[in-house]
Design an enzyme around this catalytic site. Structure first.
Site: not given
Length: 526
Positions: A129, A207-209, A259-260, A262, A447
């Site tokens: 989340g 998310t390719r963190s 998540g788009v 799978g 950042y």
């Protein structure tokens, strides 16, 4: 995590006098006392899931793992961006998933995907989340309902291959739980993004963190050796060997797919023995340009620090880099650099000595261990400060990007100007802070942290500022996101990022793996 704030309520950070003074002097706001909304005061849009569909989904996962109560829905109503948190202060009717499902196996997930495709129900995968780009927005689109697919029960360490240095982890494992399970066997993953305490292994992959130790251990996509993704069209098990020339690497297609395409259910990752030794050293540089050049020399020489980062003059001045005493006192004049080294005693010694010599030769002055240790001690705490700032009437958010070394000064100036000008137009001065968070031989990630006063409609105020900053990134040849992902918020810039043909490729993959389009609609793909 708290429903309307970053994380554990017990870790909330009240504003110190130093921060209050900073708010008055830098952005011209006086602290306000905001009455907090309780969860039972929030009005959610009624669930659109029909009784028949609810019963059908409950038959797959069990009634106790199919939640339709408002509390369960509210906790999955979005992520933790400033826009998310501002929306949760709204006294009007708020959107939320129509149900929350907690599957326990790949087979249950496959059955859910089939049922939802057959019954026109959208699915939003949910890990920790922590999305800050609208990745969890419960967008229905043309579907009659939307459900949250919470993966927290996929939380096993399936296997550990100590010979190869690989671990097979369930996608629902949080960062701390993964480190605990690996640590019991003497190993570590070494992936520590700021969301580490709550985010999950599946979320890191989707998310390719990029974690704060990326200089030593790489981004999460560098750590992934294999993964399993359950799609509406079937199951993809990818990663037969460390490397392969058998066509394009489909693992990388799933990593960053948000998540788009799978549902990522298992991730096989590279792990390493828990380091024998750790050494810290902080540095002062006279200005950001000198410090950036010094970091570039380190990464291009390959001296191998585990952590290397640099705060600009503004961030150093308010002590944000160390986070425990923000606004209280200056760490040093100029710009603060942080280095950390992990490994065997001999390895740490040699890498530290070579890095130290490079930094000193390029204008750095050693500040010893203490500031670097303070940074590590408080490195997960900054989001808690944002909660307090929002409650006090400040606008506070972060955004990030990346570019080549030669373009760093242009990018930094363009984004800073875009944010400052946009917020000035809304009637507030802005404090724009920046640090180099991740480094590569050819470039770095910038950042930004932004603090301003809330004016008018703060949601629209920040949306305009973020749009101006995003346009500046595209205009100067940078990426729209380095590690926060695309979600719904960055989606308008994806065509600029990958081009018309790139968008067509993504749509073709989507049509193949998710023909009904039920997976996380409104995210990633324009």
């Amino acid at each position: 995590m708290k429903w309307n704030a970053w994380g554990d309520p017990a870790e909330a950070k009240p504003l110190s006098e130093g921060i209050r003074s900073l708010l008055r002097q830098a952005v011209g706001i006086e602290e306000s006392a905001e009455t907090e909304v309780e969860p039972d005061q929030v009005r959610l849009r009624p669930s659109a899931l029909s009784p028949a569909d609810r019963d059908g989904l409950a038959a797959i996962v069990g009634a106790e793992y199919c939640g339709i109560d408002d509390r369960a829905r509210l906790l999955r109503a979005g992520g933790k961006s400033t826009l998310d948190l501002l929306r949760r202060k709204d006294s009007g009717v708020q959107d939320a998933p129509d149900a929350v499902l907690l599957p326990r196996s790949d087979e249950e997930i496959a059955a859910i995907l089939q049922f939802c495709a057959d019954h026109s129900i959208a699915i939003v995968p949910f890990g920790g989340g922590t999305s800050v780009v609208g990745g969890l927005d419960p967008i229905r689109g043309d579907f009659k309902a939307v459900v949250s697919l919470d993966l927290r029960l996929l939380n096993q360490l399936h296997s550990l291959d100590e010979v190869s240095g690989e671990a097979d982890l369930g996608a629902g494992l949080t960062g701390p739980d993964a480190e605990r399970l690996l640590g019991e066997r003497g190993y570590s993953l070494g992936h520590f993004p700021q969301s580490f305490q709550f985010a999950t292994i599946g979320g890191f992959a989707a998310t390719r963190s990029s974690g704060q130790d990326s200089a030593g251990y790489g981004r999460f996509n560098d750590m992934v050796r294999g993964l399993r993704t359950v799609t509406p069209a079937g199951v993809l098990d990818l990663g037969r060997a460390p490397e392969s020339a058998a066509g394009p690497d489909l693992r990388q297609l799933m990593i960053g797919s948000e998540g788009v395409f799978g549902i990522i259910t298992r991730v096989r990752v590279r792990v390493h023995p828990i380091p024998e030794a750790t050494r810290y050293e902080a540095w002062s540089f006279p200005d950001f340009t000198t410090g950036a050049d010094a970091l570039r020399a380190v990464v291009q020489t390959g001296t191998g620090p585990t952590v290397v980062r640099l705060s600009d003059e503004a961030e150093t001045g308010v002590n944000l880099a160390t986070t425990e005493s923000i606004g209280e006192q200056k760490v040093t004049g100029g710009c603060l650099g942080i280095t950390v080294f992990e490994g065997t005693e001999a390895h740490v010694e040699s890498r530290h000595a070579e890095t130290r010599a490079l930094l000193a030769a390029r204008g750095g002055t050693s500040l010893g261990e203490a500031p670097a240790q303070a940074w590590e001690h408080g490195r997960f705490n900054a989001p808690y400060l944002r909660d307090s700032l929002l409650s006090a009437g400040a606008l506070c958010e972060t955004l990030e990007t990346a570019t080549n070394w030669s373009n760093v000064p242009t990018l930094k100036a363009a984004v800073t100007e875009a944010l400052t000008n946009s917020l000035a137009e809304s009637g507030t001065p802005a404090l724009v802070l920046c640090h180099i968070s991740h480094v590569y031989p050819t470039g770095a990630s910038l950042y930004f942290t932004v603090v301003a006063g809330q004016r008018g409609n703060p949601i629209e105020q920040w949306r305009k500022a973020k749009t101006a900053a995003s346009d500046a990134m595209m205009r100067t040849g940078a990426t729209i996101t380095h590690h926060h992902a695309v979600g719904a918020d960055h989606r308008p810039w994806m065509r600029d990022e990958v081009g018309d043909l790139g968008v067509a490729v993504l749509r073709a993959v989507k049509a193949t793996l998710d023909p009904a389009g039920i997976l996380n609609p409104g995210k990633l793909i324009p």
